[in-house]
Design a protein around this motif. Structure first.
Motif, mmCIF file in Angstrom:
data_model
loop_
_atom_site.group_PDB
_atom_site.id
_atom_site.type_symbol
_atom_site.label_atom_id
_atom_site.label_comp_id
_atom_site.label_asym_id
_atom_site.label_seq_id
_atom_site.Cartn_x
_atom_site.Cartn_y
_atom_site.Cartn_z
ATOM 1 N N GLY A 257 0.748 -1.299 0.154
ATOM 2 C CA GLY A 257 0.056 0.025 0.105
ATOM 3 C C GLY A 257 0.802 1.230 -0.033
ATOM 4 O O GLY A 257 2.115 1.124 0.265
ATOM 5 N N TYR A 258 0.144 2.293 -0.166
ATOM 6 C CA TYR A 258 0.971 3.622 -0.353
ATOM 7 C C TYR A 258 0.360 4.425 0.984
ATOM 8 O O TYR A 258 1.025 5.224 1.438
ATOM 9 C CB TYR A 258 0.713 4.433 -1.537
ATOM 10 C CG TYR A 258 1.486 5.671 -1.733
ATOM 11 C CD1 TYR A 258 0.879 6.854 -1.509
ATOM 12 C CD2 TYR A 258 2.732 5.802 -1.929
ATOM 13 C CE1 TYR A 258 1.291 8.030 -1.381
ATOM 14 C CE2 TYR A 258 3.506 6.892 -1.838
ATOM 15 C CZ TYR A 258 2.785 8.043 -1.998
ATOM 16 O OH TYR A 258 3.583 9.200 -1.666
ATOM 17 N N LYS A 259 -1.064 4.543 0.904
ATOM 18 C CA LYS A 259 -1.760 5.305 1.964
ATOM 19 C C LYS A 259 -2.919 4.612 2.437
ATOM 20 O O LYS A 259 -3.357 3.862 1.631
ATOM 21 C CB LYS A 259 -1.780 6.830 1.484
ATOM 22 C CG LYS A 259 -2.599 6.988 0.400
ATOM 23 C CD LYS A 259 -2.762 8.320 0.019
ATOM 24 C CE LYS A 259 -3.407 8.767 -1.148
ATOM 25 N NZ LYS A 259 -3.628 10.204 -1.505
ATOM 26 N N THR A 260 -3.588 5.023 3.443
ATOM 27 C CA THR A 260 -4.983 4.675 3.958
ATOM 28 C C THR A 260 -4.959 3.199 4.185
ATOM 29 O O THR A 260 -4.130 2.772 4.948
ATOM 30 C CB THR A 260 -5.964 5.404 3.051
ATOM 31 O OG1 THR A 260 -5.931 4.768 1.708
ATOM 32 C CG2 THR A 260 -6.047 6.870 2.917
ATOM 33 N N LYS A 261 -5.996 2.706 3.381
ATOM 34 C CA LYS A 261 -6.154 1.146 3.818
ATOM 35 C C LYS A 261 -6.097 0.544 2.657
ATOM 36 O O LYS A 261 -6.845 0.875 1.433
ATOM 37 C CB LYS A 261 -7.347 1.175 4.662
ATOM 38 C CG LYS A 261 -8.163 -0.327 4.877
ATOM 39 C CD LYS A 261 -9.388 -0.323 5.578
ATOM 40 C CE LYS A 261 -9.840 -2.000 5.757
ATOM 41 N NZ LYS A 261 -11.088 -1.993 6.344
ATOM 42 N N VAL A 262 -5.713 -0.808 2.862
ATOM 43 C CA VAL A 262 -5.842 -1.591 1.606
ATOM 44 C C VAL A 262 -6.146 -3.021 2.129
ATOM 45 O O VAL A 262 -5.778 -3.426 3.239
ATOM 46 C CB VAL A 262 -4.252 -2.009 0.980
ATOM 47 C CG1 VAL A 262 -4.446 -2.812 -0.187
ATOM 48 C CG2 VAL A 262 -3.926 -0.650 0.414
ATOM 49 N N THR A 263 -7.047 -3.666 1.497
ATOM 50 C CA THR A 263 -7.403 -4.980 1.748
ATOM 51 C C THR A 263 -7.558 -6.141 0.726
ATOM 52 O O THR A 263 -7.734 -5.663 -0.400
ATOM 53 C CB THR A 263 -8.887 -4.929 2.440
ATOM 54 O OG1 THR A 263 -8.868 -4.229 3.542
ATOM 55 C CG2 THR A 263 -9.550 -6.234 2.920
ATOM 56 N N ASN A 264 -6.839 -7.179 1.118
ATOM 57 C CA ASN A 264 -7.153 -8.365 0.171
ATOM 58 C C ASN A 264 -7.574 -9.605 0.549
ATOM 59 O O ASN A 264 -8.230 -9.611 1.974
ATOM 60 C CB ASN A 264 -5.847 -8.440 -0.724
ATOM 61 C CG ASN A 264 -4.820 -9.029 0.097
ATOM 62 O OD1 ASN A 264 -4.973 -9.545 1.254
ATOM 63 N ND2 ASN A 264 -3.478 -8.910 -0.211
ATOM 64 N N GLU A 265 -7.554 -10.484 0.141
ATOM 65 C CA GLU A 265 -8.138 -11.759 0.739
ATOM 66 C C GLU A 265 -7.569 -12.270 1.995
ATOM 67 O O GLU A 265 -8.114 -13.247 2.478
ATOM 68 C CB GLU A 265 -8.329 -12.998 -0.483
ATOM 69 C CG GLU A 265 -6.859 -13.601 -1.031
ATOM 70 C CD GLU A 265 -6.379 -12.686 -2.002
ATOM 71 O OE1 GLU A 265 -6.995 -11.390 -2.352
ATOM 72 O OE2 GLU A 265 -5.614 -12.979 -2.669
ATOM 73 N N VAL A 266 -6.405 -12.081 2.350
ATOM 74 C CA VAL A 266 -5.637 -12.497 3.332
ATOM 75 C C VAL A 266 -5.287 -11.582 4.401
ATOM 76 O O VAL A 266 -5.003 -12.142 5.634
ATOM 77 C CB VAL A 266 -4.450 -13.168 2.919
ATOM 78 C CG1 VAL A 266 -4.754 -14.371 1.955
ATOM 79 C CG2 VAL A 266 -3.456 -12.313 2.102
ATOM 80 N N PRO B 55 -1.418 5.430 8.315
ATOM 81 C CA PRO B 55 -1.900 6.635 8.931
ATOM 82 C C PRO B 55 -1.384 7.832 7.937
ATOM 83 O O PRO B 55 -0.656 7.676 7.053
ATOM 84 C CB PRO B 55 -1.255 6.967 10.246
ATOM 85 C CG PRO B 55 -0.200 6.040 10.071
ATOM 86 C CD PRO B 55 -0.327 4.657 9.361
ATOM 87 N N ALA B 56 -2.202 8.839 8.015
ATOM 88 C CA ALA B 56 -2.183 9.909 6.915
ATOM 89 C C ALA B 56 -0.587 10.482 6.840
ATOM 90 O O ALA B 56 0.118 10.624 5.779
ATOM 91 C CB ALA B 56 -2.571 11.324 7.468
ATOM 92 N N ASP B 57 0.318 10.288 8.011
ATOM 93 C CA ASP B 57 1.698 10.722 8.055
ATOM 94 C C ASP B 57 2.619 9.783 7.400
ATOM 95 O O ASP B 57 3.773 9.784 7.040
ATOM 96 C CB ASP B 57 2.158 11.034 9.655
ATOM 97 C CG ASP B 57 2.454 10.059 10.498
ATOM 98 O OD1 ASP B 57 2.424 10.371 11.592
ATOM 99 O OD2 ASP B 57 1.999 8.858 9.977
#
Lengths: 114, 113
Positions: free
Chosen positions: B50-59, B65-67
């Motif tokens: 990921g790069y920012k915020t939230k990422v979700t996958n199957e596992v 956070p923002a900083d």
């Protein structure tokens, strides 16, 4: 099967032997890597090949000699190794493309130098 | 390349949620955060990036956070087979057409019955 195949899985060699580790990927990736993982140590990046050209050599002793004859194959030629070279040698490949930024690793070759 | 700090080890029980936090205070603007999983005598396996915020996958899920000075890998309802070493890596993606991933010591997760 991860898409990256390493042979042999296990290798025992004497300090005067010459052997080669082989890595093969059928993922269409254009970058390949050799890592060394010694017991209880982090993975150490050894060599990086991008488009079949060696672009990184992280102060690896000359007794380790990589070869990348084409984009699908990577070799690590070994000669006059030391017992401290015993480790798990891992090959990986990668390709820059949208949505896929990860490495794919092989299962490694467990090398024992006696 | 940004240095990362993560706990050396963690223990959990089957069915619990596990959160592993990684600190990367000097992360650069063009750095991504990537997590790998490694079982004994096997190569690491890509889990999530990921790069920012939230990422979700199957596992797993990855919370940033923002900083962007830290990130948390979340494994929902772990099982015994999730016992492994988990690595947090930070670096620019495909600079020059290839990655140069530098692995730290990782977090050794042990899941108990």
């Amino acid at each position: 099967e991860t898409g990256v195949t390493q042979t042999p899985r296990h290798l025992v060699m004497g300090m005067t032997n010459k052997k080669s580790l082989k890595c093969e990927q059928h993922l269409g990736h254009n970058a390949m890597y050799w890592y060394k993982q010694s017991a209880k140590k982090p993975l150490e990046l050894m060599f990086v090949y991008s488009l079949e050209e060696r672009v990184e050599n992280n102060s690896v002793p000359s007794r380790f000699s990589p070869e990348c004859p084409n984009s699908s194959h990577l070799f690590l030629h070994l000669h006059t190794l030391q017992p401290e070279d015993s480790a798990l040698y891992l090959c990986a490949s990668s390709q820059e493309q949208d949505g896929n930024y990860g490495y794919t690793f092989g299962s490694g070759t467990r090398l024992t130098v006696v | 390349l940004a240095k990362t700090t993560q706990p050396i080890s963690m223990d959990s029980y089957e069915g619990q949620e596990v959160n592993i936090t990684c600190s990367h205070n000097n992360i650069a603007t063009n750095d991504y955060i990537t997590w790998y999983q490694q079982f004994p005598s096997q190569g690491p396996r890509f889990i999530i990036q990921g790069y920012k915020t939230k990422v979700t996958n199957e596992v797993a899920s990855l919370f940033i956070p923002a900083d962007r000075k830290s990130s948390t890998l979340s494994l929902p309802r772990v099982s015994l087979s999730d016992t492994a070493v988990y690595y947090c890596l930070v670096g620019p993606m495909f600079s020059g057409g290839y990655n140069k991933l530098i692995f730290g010591a990782g977090t050794r997760l042990a899941v108990h019955p």
